[in-house]
Design a protein around this motif. Structure first.
Motif, PDB file in Angstrom:
ATOM      1  N   UNK A  33       0.836  -1.198   0.000  1.00 55.28           N
ATOM      2  CA  UNK A  33       0.000   0.000   0.000  1.00 55.28           C
ATOM      3  C   UNK A  33       0.870   1.247   0.000  1.00 55.28           C
ATOM      4  N   UNK A  34       0.596   2.159  -0.941  1.00 56.48           N
ATOM      5  CA  UNK A  34       1.392   3.379  -1.092  1.00 56.48           C
ATOM      6  C   UNK A  34       0.574   4.592  -0.652  1.00 56.48           C
ATOM      7  N   UNK A  35       1.249   5.568  -0.040  1.00 58.23           N
ATOM      8  CA  UNK A  35       0.555   6.736   0.501  1.00 58.23           C
ATOM      9  C   UNK A  35       1.342   8.001   0.193  1.00 58.23           C
ATOM     10  N   UNK A  36       0.615   9.075  -0.160  1.00 57.33           N
ATOM     11  CA  UNK A  36       1.257  10.371  -0.383  1.00 57.33           C
ATOM     12  C   UNK A  36       1.680  11.028   0.926  1.00 57.33           C
ATOM     13  N   UNK A  37       1.280  10.458   2.058  1.00 59.43           N
ATOM     14  CA  UNK A  37       1.757  10.957   3.340  1.00 59.43           C
ATOM     15  C   UNK A  37       3.166  10.449   3.652  1.00 59.43           C
ATOM     16  N   UNK A  38       3.579   9.410   2.919  1.00 62.51           N
ATOM     17  CA  UNK A  38       4.900   8.828   3.146  1.00 62.51           C
ATOM     18  C   UNK A  38       5.888   9.171   2.043  1.00 62.51           C
ATOM     19  N   UNK A  39       5.370   9.397   0.848  1.00 61.65           N
ATOM     20  CA  UNK A  39       6.230   9.754  -0.275  1.00 61.65           C
ATOM     21  C   UNK A  39       5.516  10.783  -1.139  1.00 61.65           C
ATOM     22  N   UNK A  40       6.259  11.721  -1.683  1.00 63.62           N
ATOM     23  CA  UNK A  40       5.650  12.804  -2.454  1.00 63.62           C
ATOM     24  C   UNK A  40       5.089  12.330  -3.776  1.00 63.62           C
ATOM     25  N   UNK A  41       5.673  11.276  -4.334  1.00 61.97           N
ATOM     26  CA  UNK A  41       5.285  10.821  -5.668  1.00 61.97           C
ATOM     27  C   UNK A  41       5.002   9.323  -5.674  1.00 61.97           C
ATOM     28  N   UNK A  42       3.874   8.969  -6.290  1.00 62.74           N
ATOM     29  CA  UNK A  42       3.509   7.580  -6.544  1.00 62.74           C
ATOM     30  C   UNK A  42       3.672   7.349  -8.043  1.00 62.74           C
ATOM     31  N   UNK A  43       4.421   6.330  -8.407  1.00 61.33           N
ATOM     32  CA  UNK A  43       4.592   6.077  -9.839  1.00 61.33           C
ATOM     33  C   UNK A  43       4.738   4.585 -10.106  1.00 61.33           C
ATOM     34  N   UNK A  44       4.411   4.196 -11.321  1.00 60.01           N
ATOM     35  CA  UNK A  44       4.511   2.803 -11.725  1.00 60.01           C
ATOM     36  C   UNK A  44       3.638   2.551 -12.934  1.00 60.01           C
ATOM     37  N   UNK A  45       3.702   1.347 -13.449  1.00 62.43           N
ATOM     38  CA  UNK A  45       2.861   0.968 -14.586  1.00 62.43           C
ATOM     39  C   UNK A  45       1.453   0.665 -14.073  1.00 62.43           C
ATOM     40  N   UNK A  46       0.452   1.236 -14.724  1.00 62.95           N
ATOM     41  CA  UNK A  46      -0.937   1.017 -14.322  1.00 62.95           C
ATOM     42  C   UNK A  46      -1.385  -0.369 -14.791  1.00 62.95           C
ATOM     43  N   UNK A  47      -1.630  -1.251 -13.828  1.00 67.58           N
ATOM     44  CA  UNK A  47      -2.032  -2.625 -14.140  1.00 67.58           C
ATOM     45  C   UNK A  47      -3.531  -2.827 -14.046  1.00 67.58           C
ATOM     46  N   UNK A  48      -4.226  -1.919 -13.343  1.00 66.63           N
ATOM     47  CA  UNK A  48      -5.665  -2.088 -13.221  1.00 66.63           C
ATOM     48  C   UNK A  48      -6.281  -1.136 -12.220  1.00 66.63           C
ATOM     49  N   UNK A  49      -7.594  -1.247 -12.083  1.00 68.15           N
ATOM     50  CA  UNK A  49      -8.350  -0.470 -11.098  1.00 68.15           C
ATOM     51  C   UNK A  49      -9.450  -1.361 -10.548  1.00 68.15           C
ATOM     52  N   UNK A  50      -9.643  -1.282  -9.230  1.00 64.39           N
ATOM     53  CA  UNK A  50     -10.688  -2.072  -8.584  1.00 64.39           C
ATOM     54  C   UNK A  50     -11.081  -1.373  -7.301  1.00 64.39           C
ATOM     55  N   UNK A  51     -12.379  -1.339  -7.021  1.00 62.18           N
ATOM     56  CA  UNK A  51     -12.888  -0.587  -5.872  1.00 62.18           C
ATOM     57  C   UNK A  51     -12.398   0.854  -6.011  1.00 62.18           C
ATOM     58  N   UNK A  52     -11.743   1.413  -4.995  1.00 58.72           N
ATOM     59  CA  UNK A  52     -11.182   2.761  -5.083  1.00 58.72           C
ATOM     60  C   UNK A  52      -9.651   2.709  -5.174  1.00 58.72           C
ATOM     61  N   UNK A  53      -9.128   1.605  -5.655  1.00 63.06           N
ATOM     62  CA  UNK A  53      -7.681   1.407  -5.748  1.00 63.06           C
ATOM     63  C   UNK A  53      -7.181   1.455  -7.185  1.00 63.06           C
ATOM     64  N   UNK A  54      -6.029   2.085  -7.365  1.00 66.48           N
ATOM     65  CA  UNK A  54      -5.240   1.920  -8.576  1.00 66.48           C
ATOM     66  C   UNK A  54      -4.211   0.835  -8.288  1.00 66.48           C
ATOM     67  N   UNK A  55      -4.128  -0.132  -9.182  1.00 59.66           N
ATOM     68  CA  UNK A  55      -3.159  -1.215  -9.039  1.00 59.66           C
ATOM     69  C   UNK A  55      -1.983  -0.901  -9.955  1.00 59.66           C
ATOM     70  N   UNK A  56      -0.832  -0.640  -9.357  1.00 58.88           N
ATOM     71  CA  UNK A  56       0.374  -0.294 -10.095  1.00 58.88           C
ATOM     72  C   UNK A  56       1.399  -1.415  -9.963  1.00 58.88           C
ATOM     73  N   UNK A  57       2.391  -1.407 -10.851  1.00 60.90           N
ATOM     74  CA  UNK A  57       3.453  -2.406 -10.776  1.00 60.90           C
ATOM     75  C   UNK A  57       4.250  -2.276  -9.486  1.00 60.90           C
ATOM     76  N   UNK A  58       4.166  -1.103  -8.846  1.00 62.55           N
ATOM     77  CA  UNK A  58       4.931  -0.832  -7.624  1.00 62.55           C
ATOM     78  C   UNK A  58       4.112  -0.992  -6.351  1.00 62.55           C
ATOM     79  N   UNK A  59       2.806  -1.208  -6.476  1.00 60.81           N
ATOM     80  CA  UNK A  59       1.942  -1.335  -5.303  1.00 60.81           C
ATOM     81  C   UNK A  59       0.551  -0.820  -5.611  1.00 60.81           C
TER      82      UNK A  59
END
Length: 266
Positions: free
Chosen positions: A224-250
């Motif tokens: 699980x990735x959070x903007x409270x812990x890191x300024x930038x979230x990045x990765x390959x977009x693998x999907x979306x489900x519920x209210x989540x973006x599924x990225x190659x990085x988390x």
């Protein structure tokens, strides 16, 4: 493409069981299509400011997915009875906003069964069920009772939660770790637990709703990735489900970050 704005979460459109749900990132008043970006690299960068999604006030901390503290403590949609509808207090005259209660609570609600991580029981406003089911990441769902108010639906849901979970295991949901279940058979079992006063509100739908999500691949490990812990979230977009973006990085829970000013690049 790069867009800046106040993040409000994901919105979606259901087209039927044979087509994946269309997902959009909601920034300010704009909805950015995400299905076309599957397989592409995306970046979400926090721009250092948070504003209440209701009143617009600048805030150092958000509550209940995007509200400032005054709105969190004063608005009817943030009252405890929203998450505990069986404790609705509209009838005793202490509702925070009677017009809100009349519009959203004193109207027909469904109690439903949904299969996300396992079969769970829940409730939703009538005609809002598809949004609710997709927001929870359900792959299958069926309404089992229609009640005239949210409070009555909440009382039935609370009773049935003795026999079925009323929460989703979000990690299993995102992994697709779901045991196949016949919801009609489960419903018939659940009907045996209905208190007598709720029997007149039973529904007898002949089939459930199937929901397919735009997912290229699932993750073996959920980070699980959070903007409270890191300024930038990045990765390959693998999907979306519920209210989540599924990225190659988390995975990134968008609604949790409602009210954050971000720059989206994809």
């Amino acid at each position: 493409m790069e867009k800046n704005g106040l993040l409000r979460g994901l919105v979606h459109t259901y087209h039927g069981k044979d087509q994946p749900v269309d997902y959009y990132l909601h920034l300010d008043d704009e909805k950015i299509p995400l299905n076309d970006l599957l397989g592409s690299d995306i970046t979400i960068t926090y721009l250092g400011q948070k504003n209440c999604i209701s009143c617009g006030r600048k805030t150092n901390k958000t509550f209940n997915s995007g509200y400032c503290y005054p709105c969190f403590t004063n608005l009817a949609e943030n009252d405890l009875c929203i998450v505990k509808p069986h404790e609705c207090h509209f009838d005793n005259g202490t509702c925070r906003d009677e017009s809100f209660g009349e519009t959203y609570c004193m109207i027909p609600h469904y109690v439903y069964l949904a299969l996300s991580s396992d079969v769970k029981v829940g409730l939703t406003r009538k005609h809002n069920q598809l949004k609710r089911w997709v927001d929870q990441g359900a792959i299958r769902a069926i309404p089992i009772a229609e009640l005239p108010t949210r409070r009555m639906a909440g009382k039935l849901e609370f009773h049935l939660s003795q026999y079925l979970p009323d929460k989703t295991n979000w990690r299993k949901m995102l992994k697709g770790d779901v045991t196949d279940k016949d919801l009609l058979a489960v419903r018939d079992e659940v009907y045996q637990h209905f208190p007598e006063q709720f029997n007149p509100f039973k529904l007898n739908e002949n089939e459930w709703v199937d929901i397919t999500y735009p997912i290229l691949e699932t993750l073996d490990k959920i980070n699980s990735m959070s903007l409270d812990k890191t300024e930038t979230i990045q990765g390959k977009l693998l999907g979306a489900k519920a209210q989540y973006l599924i990225l190659s990085t988390g995975v990134f829970q968008t609604r949790k970050h409602a009210g954050y000013h971000v720059a989206f690049r994809g």
